[in-house]
Design a protein around this motif. Structure first.
Motif, PDB file in Angstrom:
ATOM      1  N   GLN A 158       0.787  -1.253  -0.037  1.00 55.52           N
ATOM      2  CA  GLN A 158      -0.146  -0.024  -0.086  1.00 55.52           C
ATOM      3  C   GLN A 158       0.849   1.132  -0.066  1.00 55.52           C
ATOM      4  OE1 GLN A 158      -2.751  -0.791   3.320  1.00 55.52           O
ATOM      5  NE2 GLN A 158      -3.798  -2.655   2.019  1.00 55.52           N
ATOM      6  N   ARG A 159       2.264   1.152   0.215  1.00 57.61           N
ATOM      7  CA  ARG A 159       2.826   2.290   0.246  1.00 57.61           C
ATOM      8  C   ARG A 159       3.313   2.671  -1.321  1.00 57.61           C
ATOM      9  NH1 ARG A 159       7.522  -0.009   3.877  1.00 57.61           N
ATOM     10  NH2 ARG A 159       6.343  -0.314   5.916  1.00 57.61           N
ATOM     11  N   PHE A 160       2.876   1.677  -2.228  1.00 57.31           N
ATOM     12  CA  PHE A 160       3.112   2.183  -3.613  1.00 57.31           C
ATOM     13  C   PHE A 160       1.921   1.959  -4.608  1.00 57.31           C
ATOM     14  CE2 PHE A 160       4.388  -1.778  -5.609  1.00 57.31           C
ATOM     15  CZ  PHE A 160       4.524  -2.427  -4.670  1.00 57.31           C
ATOM     16  N   LEU A 161       1.143   1.052  -4.066  1.00 58.69           N
ATOM     17  CA  LEU A 161      -0.040   0.742  -5.195  1.00 58.69           C
ATOM     18  C   LEU A 161      -1.266   1.468  -4.762  1.00 58.69           C
ATOM     19  CD1 LEU A 161      -1.325  -1.213  -7.301  1.00 58.69           C
ATOM     20  CD2 LEU A 161      -1.904  -2.477  -5.471  1.00 58.69           C
ATOM     21  N   ARG A 162      -1.767   2.360  -5.802  1.00 61.66           N
ATOM     22  CA  ARG A 162      -2.850   3.118  -5.547  1.00 61.66           C
ATOM     23  C   ARG A 162      -4.322   2.252  -5.792  1.00 61.66           C
ATOM     24  NH1 ARG A 162      -0.257   8.564  -7.601  1.00 61.66           N
ATOM     25  NH2 ARG A 162      -0.094   9.725  -5.560  1.00 61.66           N
ATOM     26  N   CYS A 163      -4.193   1.379  -6.854  1.00 59.62           N
ATOM     27  CA  CYS A 163      -5.436   0.620  -6.937  1.00 59.62           C
ATOM     28  C   CYS A 163      -5.891  -0.167  -5.887  1.00 59.62           C
ATOM     29  CB  CYS A 163      -5.115  -0.284  -8.250  1.00 59.62           C
ATOM     30  SG  CYS A 163      -4.443   0.453  -9.479  1.00 59.62           S
TER      31      CYS A 163
END
Ligand SMILES: Cc1cc2nc3c(=O)[nH]c(=O)nc-3n(C[C@H](O)[C@H](O)[C@H](O)COP(=O)(O)OP(=O)(O)OC[C@H]3O[C@@H](n4cnc5c(N)ncnc54)[C@H](O)[C@@H]3O)c2cc1C
Length: 360
Positions: A276-281
């Motif tokens: 969740q630190r890099f995926l926005r979906c």
């Protein structure tokens, strides 16, 4: 005496499968035996070949050499099985923090690192899908093996020529050492050599148990991510990789205390927090798996033949890099089994001197 086979390979994970192919291509008569456990290190592996790893952005040990062997090897397996299983794919790594940014700056000036990467990635990661405010770089020489397909199609090929058997070999009872080789009376076969590629199960091998392990359990998630179309593997603390089934895999954790194959809530939380630190979906978790990586105490793979029983060979300790290393190390093992020296003393079975007294 004539034997049924030249070599029996015990274990059909990444190590044993590579050894079997390399032997077959030399014209040897090979029997591969595996107990077909549902969960092994190889059945869980994502099959990634990542050239640069860790916070220090280190180029993987002997990368250039291992990469060219692996590429040629998997292409040849594909040609033989008529089934694609390996793709070359760039990977994007998002820099985690300012410390890593400084390391990247410095590494870009070095001769081993700079030819392997491009900065910034091209094309850039899509902003709506990934947090891309931090710097990122792209690893150009990288790949992904579809491990289940590779293992399954290899096994089918071996079976077609009578070179595969599914059974659990009990050690030491099932193996008899003879004057000129080995015999497995319960299985009903003899061979000149028996090569152990057992992964973590080798900890109880009566001839090789002196080789010490420091294994690490790893967990991995399978995700459905509607709308995400990124074929490159993306790394930041964990990696996110697309699969041939339209799903993504994300992992992996490292745990050294509880060495089982049970997926845990803590493992899932750790992976999701990093993701969740890099995926926005938005995504759904559709599966979770765990297995134990075979890692030797000294971190390097171990290759060799038993100093007292030269019909017995050993290849193990591929750690997190079985996909990259297995093809070249399989060749190395075959060379050593016919009397050659191990190329790197750190990988030499004979450094485990206690092994000399190691027999059932
Ligand atoms: C979560 C996770 C993710 C990973 N991701 C990657 C990745 O992306 N890239 C990568 O390169 N590596 C990855 N790895 C590491 C990779 O899985 C290992 O390097 C590799 O699988 C080791 O292969 P192996 O053949 O030595 O062992 P194994 O895969 O354990 O194979 C040994 C085989 O021997 C059989 N066997 C053992 N004893 C007997 C017996 N007595 N009788 C019959 N059969 C027997 C076992 O059933 C098994 O099939 C990952 C590992 C984990 C846990």
């Amino acid at each position: 005496m004539s034997h049924d086979y030249d070599v029996i390979v015990l274990g059909q994970g990444l190590a044993g499968t590579a050894v079997a192919w390399q032997l077959r291509w030399r014209g040897e008569r090979v029997l591969v035996i595996d107990r077909e456990a549902e969960v092994t290190s190889s059945t869980v592996a994502a099959g990634l070949i990542t050239p640069v790893t860790g916070q220090r952005l280190v180029v993987s040990w002997r990368f250039a050499d291992f990469w060219s062997s692996a590429l040629a090897f998997y292409r040849r397996v594909e040609a033989e099985t008529q089934m694609p299983c390996f793709r070359e794919t760039p990977m994007v790594r998002i820099v985690a923090d300012q410390g890593e940014q400084a390391v990247l700056h410095q590494r870009l000036t070095t001769r081993d690192f700079s030819p392997l990467v491009r900065q910034p990635p091209s094309p850039a990661l899509i902003d709506a899908h990934f947090q891309s405010d931090a710097a990122a770089f792209e690893m150009l020489t990288a790949g992904q093996l579809d491990v289940p397909t590779y293992l399954r199609t290899s096994r089918a090929c071996f079976s077609q020529t009578g070179g595969y058997l599914a059974t659990d070999v009990h050690l030491p009872d099932d193996v008899q050492l003879t004057a000129d080789g080995v015999s497995l009376p319960r299985v009903g076969v003899t061979a000149q050599q028996l090569v152990f590629c057992q992964g973590i199960a080798a900890t109880t091998n009566p001839w090789f148990h002196a080789v010490q392990f420091r294994p690490a359990k790893g967990e991995i998630l399978t995700l459905r991510i509607p709308g995400l179309e990124e074929s490159r593997v993306v790394h930041r603390g964990v990696w996110l990789a697309s699969g041939t089934d339209g799903l993504y895999r994300c992992g992996a954790t490292y745990e050294w205390q509880t060495l089982d194959t049970v997926p845990t809530a803590a493992g899932r939380v750790e992976i999701e927090q990093r993701l969740q630190r890099f995926l926005r979906c938005p995504y759904d978790v559709v599966d979770q798996q765990a297995a134990v990586r075979p890692i030797h105490r000294q971190q390097y793979p171990v290759i060799g033949r038993h100093p007292k029983f030269p019909a017995l060979g050993y290849l193990n300790g591929l750690g997190s890099k079985g996909t990259l290393q297995a093809p070249a190390l399989a060749n190395e093992l075959i060379r050593v089994m016919s009397g050659g020296d191990v190329f790197d003393p750190r990988c030499d079975l004979n450094r485990w001197t206690e092994l000399r007294g190691c027999h059932p």
